[in-house]
Design an enzyme around this catalytic site. Structure first.
Site, PDB file in Angstrom:
ATOM      1  N   ASN A 159       0.837  -1.196   0.000  1.00 48.04           N
ATOM      2  CA  ASN A 159       0.000   0.000   0.000  1.00 48.04           C
ATOM      3  C   ASN A 159       0.877   1.254   0.000  1.00 48.04           C
ATOM      4  O   ASN A 159       1.708   1.444   0.898  1.00 48.04           O
ATOM      5  CB  ASN A 159      -0.887   0.011   1.251  1.00 48.04           C
ATOM      6  CG  ASN A 159      -1.767   1.248   1.310  1.00 48.04           C
ATOM      7  OD1 ASN A 159      -2.739   1.352   0.556  1.00 48.04           O
ATOM      8  ND2 ASN A 159      -1.440   2.207   2.158  1.00 48.04           N
ATOM      9  N   GLU A 160       0.685   2.090  -0.983  1.00 54.04           N
ATOM     10  CA  GLU A 160       1.334   3.403  -1.084  1.00 54.04           C
ATOM     11  C   GLU A 160       2.848   3.368  -0.869  1.00 54.04           C
ATOM     12  O   GLU A 160       3.386   4.088  -0.015  1.00 54.04           O
ATOM     13  CB  GLU A 160       0.667   4.396  -0.123  1.00 54.04           C
ATOM     14  CG  GLU A 160      -0.793   4.632  -0.483  1.00 54.04           C
ATOM     15  CD  GLU A 160      -1.429   5.840   0.213  1.00 54.04           C
ATOM     16  OE1 GLU A 160      -0.800   6.403   1.124  1.00 54.04           O
ATOM     17  OE2 GLU A 160      -2.546   6.214  -0.188  1.00 54.04           O
TER      18      GLU A 160
HETATM   19  C1  BGC Z   1      -3.465   5.479   3.635  1.00 56.68           C
HETATM   20  C2  BGC Z   1      -4.414   5.315   4.795  1.00 56.68           C
HETATM   21  C3  BGC Z   1      -4.675   6.666   5.431  1.00 56.68           C
HETATM   22  C4  BGC Z   1      -5.353   7.541   4.400  1.00 56.68           C
HETATM   23  C5  BGC Z   1      -5.801   8.919   4.889  1.00 56.68           C
HETATM   24  C6  BGC Z   1      -3.652   6.729   2.845  1.00 56.68           C
HETATM   25  O1  BGC Z   1      -2.438   7.388   2.805  1.00 56.68           O
HETATM   26  O2  BGC Z   1      -3.382   4.335   2.858  1.00 56.68           O
HETATM   27  O3  BGC Z   1      -3.874   4.386   5.675  1.00 56.68           O
HETATM   28  O4  BGC Z   1      -5.395   6.586   6.610  1.00 56.68           O
HETATM   29  O5  BGC Z   1      -4.513   7.706   3.301  1.00 56.68           O
HETATM   30  O6  BGC Z   1      -4.726   9.733   5.193  1.00 56.68           O
END
Ligand code: BGC
Length: 425
Positions: A159-160
């Site tokens: 993720n990201e």
């Molecule tokens: C992430 C989440 C985070 C959301 C809001 C994303 O960067 O995957 O875990 O809570 O954005 O900031």
């Protein structure tokens, strides 16, 4: 006059969460470790979070009851492999029960194998710059697939992975390995782990070239491991995709950030089954770097401009560069004003519809986030949830936005007219 719905019949309508943000007591993770260090960047510890670890069954039934067709959640590597090479069948069984609950409730499980948090032991062997990390991550993915693979609907590896480069452009993090020892929290982490501070490289905070190479290698190795167990399972990673823009004097910086944060990660997604897009707004650069929100515009709880139309630009950018199907795996707004959230979601869904109408293959829209939860360094302040949680009693209360989006998911019927449906919602 009516127009056919642009949403395909198997389009996923969902809400998302991440283990560390909702489960509670993820004590073997690097993030829990960082939360409790002197000089920690986390404003408060995650603690019990919203106890989703024990309450997942009710939460999943609630999500399905609202009308959604999919639930995206993550598996905690730190639970499954709390010490290097020691795998916990009991924890894998826990996630199996979660997956079964999704199926019993008619939700397609979109499973993230790594959502920011890693086992604490990984931080002591080089973290996300470590020479063995790609291989260690792939081994964990293989174990997960052996135990749970038959129940997973869509697999997201990392993720990201690109987030640290976006944060660096805001002036957050970005220390070189040699400078880490001068930052109190990294010095404290190094001392407790018994390693040199230059090697402390957690996933969310490390934006080096070595980190980029390790993440790409880990994604590729994980994809191969997952496909090795189930070749037909859709596999991709999910990226932080801001709509990068500039005002006079900021063009060069904007181009560089667009290349480093968006384009090279999208290029690395070529050949995947899909790419997950996670967009919250736009990021504007000016002559002095990252430009604050213009005076007077509505802002979210983090002080950023509310700009849902960013999603259209980021889906189109992903389609153009990655050339693979797109899935919106996160999109949402931090606000106490749920009417604002409904407006935001409506505008975002319209962006998806417009991309679909142009023939772009978008596979789903998954809102961030199911439950109000632990927003990392910001703690429990920001409210991204479609469902409110009283953290004293752990009582859940769906907000109007949850009902609105759930109804849209249910009302979606490819045989009816999209305009008629929209008008009735
Ligand atoms: C992430 C989440 C985070 C959301 C809001 C994303 O960067 O995957 O875990 O809570 O954005 O900031």
């Amino acid at each position: 006059m009516t127009t056919a719905s642009p949403f395909p019949q198997d389009f996923l309508w969902g809400v998302a969460s991440a283990g560390h943000q909702v489960e509670g007591n993820n004590v073997n993770s690097d993030t829990w470790f960082l939360e409790h260090l002197p000089g920690s960047m986390f404003s408060e510890p995650s603690g019990d979070a919203v106890d989703h670890y024990h309450r997942y069954r009710e939460d999943i039934a609630l999500i399905a009851g609202l009308g959604f067709t999919s639930y995206r959640f993550s598996i905690e590597w730190a639970r499954v492999e709390p010490e290097e090479g020691l795998f916990s069948n009991a924890e894998l069984d826990h996630y199996r029960r979660m997956l079964e609950a999704c199926h019993e409730n008619g939700l397609t499980p979109v499973v993230t194998f790594h959502h920011f948090t890693s086992p604490r032991w990984l931080l002591a062997v080089g973290g996300w710059e470590g020479p063995r990390t790609a291989e260690l991550f792939a081994r964990y993915c293989d174990r997960v697939m052996a135990h749970l693979g038959d129940l997973i609907g869509v697999a997201c590896t990392l993720n990201e992975p690109n987030l640290p480069w976006l944060l660096e452009s805001f002036g957050i993090g970005g220390e070189t390995p040699e400078n880490r020892g001068s930052v109190p929290v990294w010095a404290a982490a190094a001392e407790r782990l018994g390693v040199d501070a230059s090697t402390v490289a957690p996933f969310q905070f490390c934006s080096t070239e070595a980190g980029f190479a390790v993440k790409v290698a880990a994604h590729r190795a994980a994809t191969a491991a997952i496909k090795g167990r189930r070749p037909e399972l859709p596999v991709g990673w999910t990226l932080a995709n801001s709509d990068i823009q500039s005002i006079d004097g900021g063009e060069e910086l904007a181009n560089q950030v667009r290349r480093d944060v968006n384009e090279r990660f999208l290029a690395a997604s070529r050949g995947d089954d899909f790419v997950g897009i996670q967009t919250y707004g736009r990021t504007v650069y000016g002559p002095n770097g990252h430009a604050p929100a213009p005076e007077g515009v509505p802002t979210n709880q983090m002080g950023e401009e509310i700009y849902p139309q960013a999603l259209e630009a980021t889906i189109r950018e992903a389609h153009r560069i990655a050339g693979v199907p797109v899935m919106v795996t996160e999109n949402g707004l931090a606000t106490e004003d749920d009417t604002q959230r409904v407006d935001y979601l409506r505008a975002a869904v319209d962006c998806v519809a417009s991309c679909l109408a142009d023939g772009i293959d978008v596979r789903g829209y998954i809102a961030w986030t199911a439950l109000d939860n632990y927003e990392w360094v910001f703690g429990y302040g920001p409210k991204f949830g479609l469902i409110a949680v009283d953290r004293e009693t752990q009582e859940r209360t769906p907000k109007e936005s949850a009902h609105w989006l759930g109804r849209l998911a249910q009302a979606h019927n490819p045989l009816a007219s999209y305009e008629t449906q929209s008008a009735s919602l």
